[in-house]
Design a protein around this motif. Structure first.
Motif, short mmCIF file in Angstrom:
data_model
loop_
_atom_site.label_atom_id
_atom_site.label_comp_id
_atom_site.label_asym_id
_atom_site.label_seq_id
_atom_site.Cartn_x
_atom_site.Cartn_y
_atom_site.Cartn_z
N ARG A 179 72.39 71.42 32.21
CA ARG A 179 71.77 71.45 33.53
C ARG A 179 71.92 70.09 34.19
N ASN A 180 72.41 70.07 35.42
CA ASN A 180 72.66 68.80 36.11
C ASN A 180 71.78 68.60 37.33
N ASN A 181 70.81 69.47 37.52
CA ASN A 181 69.91 69.31 38.67
C ASN A 181 69.07 68.05 38.48
N PRO A 182 68.62 67.45 39.60
CA PRO A 182 67.72 66.29 39.48
C PRO A 182 66.44 66.66 38.75
N ILE A 183 65.96 65.73 37.94
CA ILE A 183 64.77 65.98 37.11
C ILE A 183 63.59 65.18 37.64
N ALA A 184 62.44 65.85 37.74
CA ALA A 184 61.18 65.19 38.10
C ALA A 184 60.20 65.37 36.95
N PHE A 185 59.55 64.29 36.58
CA PHE A 185 58.58 64.31 35.49
C PHE A 185 57.18 64.29 36.05
N LEU A 186 56.36 65.30 35.74
CA LEU A 186 54.94 65.31 36.13
C LEU A 186 54.20 64.45 35.12
N SER A 187 53.67 63.33 35.59
CA SER A 187 53.38 62.20 34.72
C SER A 187 51.97 61.64 34.89
N PRO A 188 51.38 61.15 33.79
CA PRO A 188 50.11 60.42 33.88
C PRO A 188 50.30 58.92 33.93
N CYS A 189 51.57 58.47 34.02
CA CYS A 189 51.91 57.07 33.73
C CYS A 189 52.65 56.40 34.88
N TYR A 204 62.85 61.25 39.06
CA TYR A 204 61.59 61.10 39.77
C TYR A 204 60.40 61.05 38.81
N ASN A 205 59.54 60.04 39.03
CA ASN A 205 58.27 59.96 38.31
C ASN A 205 57.17 60.41 39.28
N VAL A 206 56.70 61.64 39.12
CA VAL A 206 55.69 62.22 40.00
C VAL A 206 54.34 62.17 39.28
N THR A 207 53.48 61.27 39.68
CA THR A 207 52.22 61.09 38.95
C THR A 207 51.18 62.13 39.37
N PHE A 208 50.31 62.46 38.44
CA PHE A 208 49.29 63.47 38.69
C PHE A 208 48.43 63.13 39.90
N LYS A 209 48.02 61.87 39.98
CA LYS A 209 47.12 61.46 41.06
C LYS A 209 47.76 61.67 42.44
N LYS A 210 48.97 61.19 42.61
CA LYS A 210 49.61 61.29 43.91
C LYS A 210 50.09 62.71 44.20
N LEU A 211 50.37 63.48 43.16
CA LEU A 211 50.71 64.88 43.36
C LEU A 211 49.53 65.65 43.92
N MET A 212 48.34 65.42 43.37
CA MET A 212 47.16 66.11 43.88
C MET A 212 46.82 65.65 45.29
N ASN A 213 47.06 64.37 45.58
CA ASN A 213 46.87 63.88 46.95
C ASN A 213 47.81 64.61 47.91
N TYR A 214 49.03 64.84 47.45
CA TYR A 214 50.00 65.57 48.28
C TYR A 214 49.52 67.00 48.54
N PHE A 215 49.06 67.67 47.49
CA PHE A 215 48.54 69.03 47.66
C PHE A 215 47.38 69.05 48.65
N ASP A 216 46.47 68.08 48.53
CA ASP A 216 45.30 68.04 49.41
C ASP A 216 45.71 67.81 50.86
N ARG A 217 46.63 66.86 51.10
CA ARG A 217 47.06 66.55 52.45
C ARG A 217 47.77 67.73 53.12
#
Length: 562
Positions: A179-189, A204-217
């Motif tokens: 698989r060669n698609n770009p990878i994003a890691f859902l991360s606590p770090c 991509y390092n997608v952190t839990f905190k900012k992901l939830m902020n994105y969902f809320d916004r």
């Protein structure tokens, strides 16, 4: 290194909490501004991105950078690979499935990093069995890796060459699933981004905190899921015991599940693990355990700085225990005598190559530590002249010891003004100077009072003479009027009597005598005026001398103060 921890200077109040919690001795730079405030910035090349300063800052002056916004802008345009940390089950016990389902609804593929952790365990076991590694320090925690690379480079030979669970998973996806698609890691770090920048395995390092902020916004509502069901239909096999890696000692527990004889020590927590890594570096190799399993955060990855979780440590451990029990049941679902885990590792033996999951590191040399002789002038600037002063160790500056603070100052990372001893010595000196100035002011005041009294006497004399001048001037004016009238009478009399007899002459003489008398009085008044003017002139001279004395006293005091 890219800037991961950022500072908002306008919100920094110089409390030193960030310096106090930071395990990286050269990461923070404290300076004093022109307005007297202290602010602390971050050197990204010295920061290990552990994120502790972001957690402890009470003023909103610290934040971090991740890839959430960039990743989410691409999610809606192209299919991406989402790799979910097993910590997602602990951080969002009733929403983790809904989060993964949302990404699937966007056309993404979702993979379990727990499987990457199982691969990580397998590689470690095989390398230990084959003596391909000596005594090792585990490296799933990128903050630990950053610390060793920047501050303990001599330990790089001890740092495990096995990739982290997420990196093992990414290698598996790229090389074995093609698989060669770009990878994003859902991360606590926060620090995972530095690992990805160094290895190039995850985009991509997608952190839990900012992901939830994105969902809320964006008003994205995530449905609730049962908290006691830990199975999920990933796009490939779900991991087994690797799902407990996020807890303290998680890697150790995985290794012991296969080999109970391994000598494994653990350490976690910012105020403990880095000191023990330094201690490890000073120990002879013969005293090192086979495996030193380390994590930067107290609660492991479950309590990472980018989680913003409200789960307590007891909630986290209970969840991890339930996940462990569920994973063990799945491991025992097949194989000889219920040993299902052998079947998984047998598959790895058949399909995977150990060399594909091995990495290297890049170390840098930390700044040299100044000698005690070099620190002496620093101590003097800090106002530390005695041995007791040099070991005050109050930690108000953020450092554990006065020596550490002196080293920071010598490196240009701090300033003597940020030292309590220095501040106290300055206050004492200023208090002493103020006391001296107060004494001088009292003396000046006494002299000024004495001069003021003399000035009052002179002003009274001037006032008296001014009154004399006023009276004399009025009398002179009156006499002058009389003389004028008398002379006018003489002129009139003469005009009226061109031929004067004896009586007329007597009358004229009488008028002239009166005129002479008036002139005499006028002369007396003029003399009085002249005398008073002389006295006034003398008084003004004396007053000028007194003023000069006052000015002289003030000028002398000003010079002494300087």
């Amino acid at each position: 290194m890219n800037e991961l921890v950022i500072v908002r200077p306008e919100k920094c109040d110089g409390c030193n909490a960030c310096v106090r919690c930071c395990p990286a001795p050269e990461a923070n730079i404290t300076k004093r501004l022109e307005d007297g405030r202290f602010i602390t910035s971050v050197d990204p090349n010295k920061c290990i991105a552990c994120g502790e300063c972001v957690k402890v800052c009470q003023h909103g002056a610290r934040d971090y950078v991740d890839d959430t916004e960039e990743c989410m802008s691409r999610v809606v345009k192209e299919k991406m690979i989402i790799m979910a940390s097993p910590a997602i089950k602990t951080v969002f016990p009733n929403k983790w499935k809904g989060i993964l389902d949302w990404f699937k609804s966007q056309g993404c593929s979702v993979y379990d990093v727990s499987l990457g952790a199982d691969i990580c365990t397998w590689v470690h076991l095989r390398m230990l069995e084959q003596s391909k590694v000596g005594n090792i320090i585990t490296q799933p925690c990128p903050a630990i890796v950053n610390y060793i690379e920047k501050y303990q480079p001599k330990l790089l030979s001890n740092l495990s060459p096995v990739h982290s669970p997420v990196a093992c998973g990414a290698i598996y996806i790229k090389q074995y699933l093609r698989r060669n698609n770009p990878i994003a890691f859902l991360s606590p770090c926060i620090a995972k981004k530095s690992e990805f920048d160094e290895t190039g395995l995850v985009e991509y390092n997608v952190t839990f905190k900012k992901l939830m902020n994105y969902f809320d916004r964006n008003d994205i509502n995530i449905p609730i899921n049962p908290i006691d069901d830990f199975e999920y239909k990933f796009d490939d096999q779900q991991g087994q015991l690797g799902s407990v890696y996020p807890r303290p000692g998680g890697l150790r527990d995985n290794l012991w599940a296969h080999d109970e004889e391994l000598n494994i020590a653990t350490s976690e927590g910012l105020y403990k693990v880095y000191k023990e890594i330094d201690m490890y570096g000073k120990m002879p190799e013969s005293k090192h355990p086979q495996v030193f399993d380390v994590l930067s955060c107290d609660a492991g990855c479950n309590g990472g700085p980018a989680t913003a979780t409200n789960q307590t440590i007891f909630d986290m451990m209970a969840t991890m225990r339930s996940i462990e029990n569920e994973a063990k049941r799945r491991r025992k679902s097949g194989g000889i005598m219920g040993r299902g885990e052998d079947k998984l590792f047998k598959r790895f033996d058949e399909e995977l190559r150990i060399a594909d999951f091995v990495r290297t590191y890049k170390g840098t040399m930390p700044s040299p530590v100044p000698s005690e002789k070099q620190l002496e002038p620093i101590y003097e600037k800090m106002g530390k002249l005695t041995d007791a002063d040099k070991h005050y160790d109050c930690r108000a500056c953020g450092y554990d010891t006065c020596r550490s603070m002196a080293i920071a100052i010598s490196r240009g990372l701090n300033t003597p003004e940020n030292c309590v001893i220095y501040a106290k010595s300055v206050l004492i000196a200023r208090h002493s100077e103020l006391a001296k100035q107060h004494e001088q002011l009292a003396e000046i005041t006494a002299e000024c009072l004495e001069l003021s009294n003399k000035l009052k006497e002179e002003v009274a004399a001037i006032s008296k003479n001014m009154n004399t001048i006023g009276d004399s001037t009025s009398a002179t004016s009156e006499r002058a009027t009389v003389v004028k009238d008398l002379l006018q009478n003489v002129v009139t009399f003469c005009n009226e009597n061109p031929t004067m007899d004896g009586d007329s002459v007597k009358q004229l003489i009488s008028i002239l005598e009166m005129t002479i008398s008036a002139f005499s009085v006028l002369d007396d008044n003029v003399n009085v005026t002249n005398e008073s003017s002389g006295v006034i002139h003398q008084s003004i001279g004396e007053i000028s001398e007194l003023v000069e004395k006052i000015n002289g006293t003030l000028i002398k005091t000003e010079k002494e103060e300087k």
